[in-house]
Design an enzyme around this catalytic site. Structure first.
Site: not given
Lengths: 297, 505
Positions: B198, B202, B236, B255, B260, B356
């Site tokens: 995804h 963007k 994040e 992940d 990405h 994270k």
């Protein structure tokens, strides 16, 4: 999405020079950014409007919502009594809008100039230094322009695009002949044409059944009716298409060879949305130009 | 030429959006968070803008037992909560008329028959013409069953077009990705498979392409001669948000890094494609991925967060998160120095990091240019003289900043770095479309430009497998960074060894 400005700063002065107006704009910009995250002057265009007194209210209404969507410098030129004092009165305001999740804001500039006496005779010389360099400049003309008469030609000379609303013109379709003469001088937009877009989309969905249409009956403003008929004549290459009109305040319907076309879905766009959309257009619109020519008897 | 065969002349100049053909969209995993938070809000926004055909059906398929009415109500609430557009009954009612729900466990033959029956009903009653978009929003363990069931039924009843959107993770290593690919290719052509990342949907990632290839000033200096290094950060502040069973198996490298982060790198480093066609763009991206030099162990850092404070709130260590093993060795941070071994980028490091519970949520691509070679006032200017940096803010604060040195007003020649900012929210006063809107619409139109191709996925896994293989040989002392910081000290050292520092502003 229309947000109320978070902050409006103003300055006004009587009998001022254009240089003073520019200086005050700079001062307002500097002041609004002090003491916090600097506000952004992210202008994307200059937008000028020639506003005779009887159009003032409508011009200001259309402006509402526009400045927030198009960070810009708007210059409103209000011609005043031609025989009065010879002066420019100015009001300059900075309208700052919040940016979601940001400390700083984005600001639009609105310059209102009342041109007294002979100052209204050469508005291009006042407008040109106030246009933001290197950005597209749009001129919104309220009512029917005085074809070939000043200050119309001189203002066309300093902008990239003319925006009119031919719904405001009393003598259609004849006025379109004069309008077509400026097509080679400046790109044009017509809000009356923009208002027909959802109906044109609907009519396009009738293809190929509509290919041989002979007569359309339009319940709309005369401008919308003539433009849609002109569009069908030019696109379908059928100049013989006949038009009859039942005048209405807005586009209410169209019969194609006696058959009513289905009503388009959704709500008609708001006036500021229509103007805003036109400010996103930069080049000439050959489909519109052909529709104008196709509307002529 | 008769009107029947002629192209519709009335469409020209109408600025009609690209509207796909009538079709049915089947979402497997319809009771999951992705469907509720992203897919249905995206479908609603497309409908709101009249970018869906009038004849569209949406079939939700999941294990949860519920009626179509209950599913429609739940999705209506989801749209009200998460869609970026105001809720309009007329838009929703049109969309809802084509929604169906099938509660089934995916491995179950009768369940899939029921899905097919519903699709036939939509074809007949809703005009979806046999066109199907299958969206696999399910855990990887469910892929095989669903793909086989769909593939076999497809062969029996081929009518319209069929496309399959596959959510990440696409495998967990090169071998499993190839197996999955082999399975998909058994039933579907590559042009029918849409592997979603995804990030590519963007606006700001696409703007990176616009920035590079629509502006004459950047591309001539977009190379080793002018660029000192590139930093890509996907940070994040969130933890694993209840996804322990997935995250324990994936970690940051599978992940974020594998997809990405490497896609952002590919878009940053790729050569100009000859056009914006799917194959042209993906050909250039895969060349970058192939040119990535496998980093040695010293060039990769992994970390796991311990307790700390994020935005003023105390948060638990990763090993204290529900569902996480108390001695888990899963990494929540990965940083690396990568090299693209080609003419344009030779010897130019790409420092990348993803993690994270970091100090701030941000995804950025920062291009740091070489310093000015001989500023005549270097001594006077002092520490204010910094190299220029071009920063693409992918999220949040979507936009682009250019850092330049400017003279501080007053006597002398003191220099300070200032930002020239382009903010999407400032220049374009309209909401940015959600990535899923763009990607679902593209898949419905058959445009795969913003989806990853099988060879890209394989190249990404090759790199990740090499990194993970090296990790098997040691056991770092986890946790090694405090939640709310910028990751382990080793990540700082990774750049400091080269005389550089991560940007933090």
């Amino acid at each position: 999405m229309t947000l109320a400005p978070a902050h409006v700063d103003r300055w006004s002065g009587e009998d001022v020079s254009v240089a003073r107006v520019e200086a005050e704009l700079g001062e307002l910009r500097a002041a609004t950014g002090r003491g916090g995250a600097p506000d952004l002057r992210t202008s994307v265009l200059s937008h000028a409007a020639w506003v005779p007194p009887h159009w003032a209210e409508q011009a200001e209404a259309a402006l509402a919502g526009l400045e927030e969507r198009h960070p810009s410098r708007t210059i409103l030129l209000f011609p005043q009594d031609p025989d009065g004092r010879h002066a420019i009165d100015a009001e300059v305001s900075l309208h700052c809008f919040p940016i979601p999740d940001q400390e700083n804001r984005v600001c639009s500039e609105v310059v209102s100039l009342r041109l007294h006496g002979r100052k209204a005779e050469a508005p291009a010389s006042i407008l040109a230094p106030l246009l933001i360099p290197d950005l597209p400049a749009f001129l919104r003309w309220r009512g029917e322009p005085p074809w070939g008469e000043e200050p119309f030609p001189q203002l066309l000379g300093v902008v990239d695009r003319l925006i009119v609303d031919s719904t405001e013109w009393p003598a259609l379709p004849d006025s379109y002949a004069r309008f077509a003469e400026v097509f080679d001088d400046v790109a044009v937009s017509d809000i009356a044409w923009a208002r027909t877009s959802r109906w044109r989309r609907q009519l396009s969905s009738l293809w190929p059944g509509i290919a041989e249409v002979r007569h359309v009956h339009v319940r709309a403003t005369p401008a919308q009716a003539h433009l849609v008929a002109g569009w069908l004549r030019s696109r379908l290459e059928r100049p013989e298409i006949e038009l009859s009109i039942t005048p209405a305040d807005r586009f209410e319907g169209i019969d194609v060879d006696g058959e009513p076309a289905p009503f388009p879905p959704g709500d008609p766009p708001a006036p500021s949305d229509l103007l805003s959309d036109e400010l996103d257009q930069f080049g000439r619109d050959p489909i519109y130009e052909a529709a104008v020519r196709g509307s002529l008897p | 030429m008769t009107a029947q065969t002629q192209e519709n002349p009335l469409l020209e100049g109408l600025n009609v959006g690209r509207v796909p053909e009538p079709c049915a969209i089947v979402i497997f995993g319809a009771s999951g968070d992705l469907t509720r938070r992203k897919l249905f809000p995206a479908l609603y926004s497309l409908a709101y803008r009249r970018l869906l055909p009038d004849e569209v059906g949406i079939v939700g398929v999941a294990r949860t037992e519920q009626s179509t009415e209950e599913f429609v109500d739940a999705m209506k609430e989801a749209v009200k909560e998460f869609a970026r557009d105001p809720f309009r009954d007329d838009v929703w009612d049109l969309l809802a008329a084509g929604i169906r729900y099938v509660g089934t466990d995916f491995a179950n033959d009768p369940g899939m028959d029921e899905v097919m029956d519903v699709l036939s009903e939509l074809d007949e009653g809703h005009g979806t013409r046999g066109n199907r978009l299958f969206y696999l929003a399910v855990p990887p363990v469910a892929f095989e069953e669903i793909v086989c069931e769909l593939g076999e039924r497809r062969q029996r009843a081929a009518t319209g077009w069929v496309r399959v959107i596959v959510e990440k993770p696409f495998g967990r290593d090169l071998g499993s990705a190839q197996e999955l690919d082999e399975l998909l290719h058994r039933y579907f052509a590559e042009s029918e498979i849409f592997r979603i990342d995804h990030y590519l949907g963007k606006e700001t990632v696409q703007n990176l392409l616009a920035l590079r290839f629509a502006n004459g000033i950047f591309e001539p200096i977009w190379n080793r001669q002018f660029i000192d290094h590139v930093e890509i950060t996907v940070a994040e502040t969130m933890g694993i948000e209840g996804r322990a069973s997935f995250y324990e198996r994936a970690g940051a490298i599978r992940d974020i890094f594998q997809n990405h982060l490497l896609q952002l790198l590919a878009v940053t480093a790729m050569e100009p494609p000859v056009d914006f066609d799917a194959e042209s763009v993906r050909n250039e991206k895969v060349k970058v991925l192939r040119a990535l030099h496998t980093p040695g162990p010293k060039s990769v850092v992994r970390g796991q967060y311990g307790r700390g404070f994020v935005e003023g709130e105390e948060v638990p260590a990763y090993r204290e998160e529900p569902g996480v093993a108390p001695d888990s060795m899963t990494e929540t941070f990965v940083g690396a120095k990568l090299y693209v071994d080609n003419w344009r980028w030779a010897d130019t490091p790409f420092y990348v990091r993803a993690g994270k519970r970091l100090a701030r949520r941000e995804t950025t691509v920062a291009i740091q240019f070489h310093p000015a070679p001989h500023p005549p006032f270097a001594e006077l200017a002092g520490a204010g003289m910094q190299p220029n940096r071009l920063i693409v803010h992918v999220q949040p604060n979507e936009g682009v900043s250019l850092e330049i040195g400017a003279k501080v007003p007053g006597q002398g020649m003191q220099i300070r770095t200032v930002h020239m900012d382009f903010l999407y929210g400032g220049a374009f006063r309209q909401g940015l479309p959600e990535a899923y809107e763009r990607l679902i619409l593209d898949a419905l139109l058959g445009d795969a430009t913003l989806f990853t191709r099988t060879d890209e996925v394989e190249e990404q896994w090759k790199l990740v497998d090499a990194v993970v293989a090296a990790w098997q040989r040691d056991r770092p002392s986890f946790p090694n960074y405090q939640a709310g910081t910028w990751g382990p000290k080793a990540a700082e050292d990774l750049m400091r060894r080269d005389g550089r520092e991560w940007r933090r502003r």
